[in-house]
Design a protein around this motif. Structure first.
Motif, PDB file in Angstrom:
ATOM      1  N   UNK A 145       1.225  -1.056  -0.147  1.00 44.02           N
ATOM      2  CA  UNK A 145      -0.229   0.146  -0.325  1.00 44.02           C
ATOM      3  C   UNK A 145       0.642   1.043   0.114  1.00 44.02           C
ATOM      4  N   UNK A 146       2.170   1.282   0.197  1.00 48.53           N
ATOM      5  CA  UNK A 146       3.225   2.188   0.213  1.00 48.53           C
ATOM      6  C   UNK A 146       3.291   3.157  -1.058  1.00 48.53           C
ATOM      7  N   UNK A 147       3.290   4.829  -1.233  1.00 48.13           N
ATOM      8  CA  UNK A 147       2.912   4.805  -1.954  1.00 48.13           C
ATOM      9  C   UNK A 147       4.572   5.995  -1.877  1.00 48.13           C
ATOM     10  N   UNK A 148       5.378   5.739  -2.421  1.00 46.73           N
ATOM     11  CA  UNK A 148       6.769   7.286  -1.719  1.00 46.73           C
ATOM     12  C   UNK A 148       7.483   7.853  -2.940  1.00 46.73           C
ATOM     13  N   UNK A 149       8.215   8.022  -3.283  1.00 44.69           N
ATOM     14  CA  UNK A 149       9.082   9.533  -4.042  1.00 44.69           C
ATOM     15  C   UNK A 149      10.588   7.922  -4.627  1.00 44.69           C
ATOM     16  N   UNK A 150      10.375   8.736  -5.939  1.00 45.15           N
ATOM     17  CA  UNK A 150      12.127   8.097  -6.071  1.00 45.15           C
ATOM     18  C   UNK A 150      12.800   8.257  -5.257  1.00 45.15           C
ATOM     19  N   UNK A 151      14.229   7.559  -5.406  1.00 47.19           N
ATOM     20  CA  UNK A 151      14.271   6.650  -6.444  1.00 47.19           C
ATOM     21  C   UNK A 151      13.249   5.002  -6.199  1.00 47.19           C
ATOM     22  N   UNK A 152      12.839   5.030  -4.625  1.00 53.69           N
ATOM     23  CA  UNK A 152      12.977   3.666  -4.672  1.00 53.69           C
ATOM     24  C   UNK A 152      11.113   3.325  -5.679  1.00 53.69           C
ATOM     25  N   UNK A 164      16.466  12.253   5.568  1.00 49.53           N
ATOM     26  CA  UNK A 164      16.615  13.485   5.282  1.00 49.53           C
ATOM     27  C   UNK A 164      15.234  13.110   4.661  1.00 49.53           C
ATOM     28  N   UNK A 165      14.078  14.105   4.473  1.00 41.90           N
ATOM     29  CA  UNK A 165      12.982  14.741   4.191  1.00 41.90           C
ATOM     30  C   UNK A 165      13.441  15.567   2.471  1.00 41.90           C
ATOM     31  N   UNK A 166      12.209  15.829   1.919  1.00 40.83           N
ATOM     32  CA  UNK A 166      12.795  15.555   0.772  1.00 40.83           C
ATOM     33  C   UNK A 166      12.683  16.710   0.109  1.00 40.83           C
ATOM     34  N   UNK A 167      13.949  17.461  -0.645  1.00 35.24           N
ATOM     35  CA  UNK A 167      14.062  18.641  -1.181  1.00 35.24           C
ATOM     36  C   UNK A 167      12.736  19.465  -2.632  1.00 35.24           C
ATOM     37  N   UNK A 168      12.414  20.085  -2.011  1.00 38.26           N
ATOM     38  CA  UNK A 168      11.598  20.174  -3.269  1.00 38.26           C
ATOM     39  C   UNK A 168      12.616  21.325  -4.646  1.00 38.26           C
ATOM     40  N   UNK A 169      12.021  20.991  -6.040  1.00 40.80           N
ATOM     41  CA  UNK A 169      12.372  21.899  -6.996  1.00 40.80           C
ATOM     42  C   UNK A 169      13.183  22.996  -6.194  1.00 40.80           C
ATOM     43  N   UNK A 170      14.493  23.772  -7.158  1.00 43.15           N
ATOM     44  CA  UNK A 170      14.827  24.624  -7.251  1.00 43.15           C
ATOM     45  C   UNK A 170      15.406  24.855  -5.363  1.00 43.15           C
ATOM     46  N   UNK A 171      15.031  23.784  -4.749  1.00 42.85           N
ATOM     47  CA  UNK A 171      15.066  24.186  -2.731  1.00 42.85           C
ATOM     48  C   UNK A 171      16.785  23.624  -2.868  1.00 42.85           C
ATOM     49  N   UNK A 172      17.821  24.308  -2.349  1.00 41.15           N
ATOM     50  CA  UNK A 172      19.679  24.090  -1.950  1.00 41.15           C
ATOM     51  C   UNK A 172      19.336  22.596  -0.750  1.00 41.15           C
ATOM     52  N   UNK A 173      19.382  21.641  -0.621  1.00 33.35           N
ATOM     53  CA  UNK A 173      20.371  20.310   0.059  1.00 33.35           C
ATOM     54  C   UNK A 173      20.258  20.993   1.139  1.00 33.35           C
TER      55      UNK A 173
END
Length: 77
Positions: free
Chosen positions: A6-13, A44-53
């Motif tokens: 049931x999990x949804x997540x962000x790449x690269x998974x 760490x949490x995902x960083x959005x477009x244009x944001x610096x990690x």
């Protein structure tokens, strides 16, 4: 095993591939993860477009794009 289905997540998974695991493979992964012991620090949490990690990261930038655009696919010496 329910979380894997049931999990949804962000790449690269690769969640679509994880959801397609057989029950036997999902249980094997669960047993392996249990074998590793207590969890460490959270990722760490995902960083959005244009944001610096704020944590260390790797930049994956293609090089020699102009050669590829010109049709030259020979390896760089």
């Amino acid at each position: 095993c329910q979380m894997l289905r049931t999990r949804d997540g962000m790449p690269p998974m690769p969640w679509p591939a994880v959801k397609a695991l057989s029950e036997q493979d999902a249980r094997a992964i669960y047993q392996y993860l249990q074998h590793l012991g207590p969890a460490g620090a959270p990722a760490p949490f995902m960083v959005g477009p244009g944001q610096e990690p704020t944590t260390p990261y790797i930049v994956m930038m293609p090089v020699h794009m102009e050669r590829l655009a010109a049709g030259d696919s020979s390896p760089t010496p």
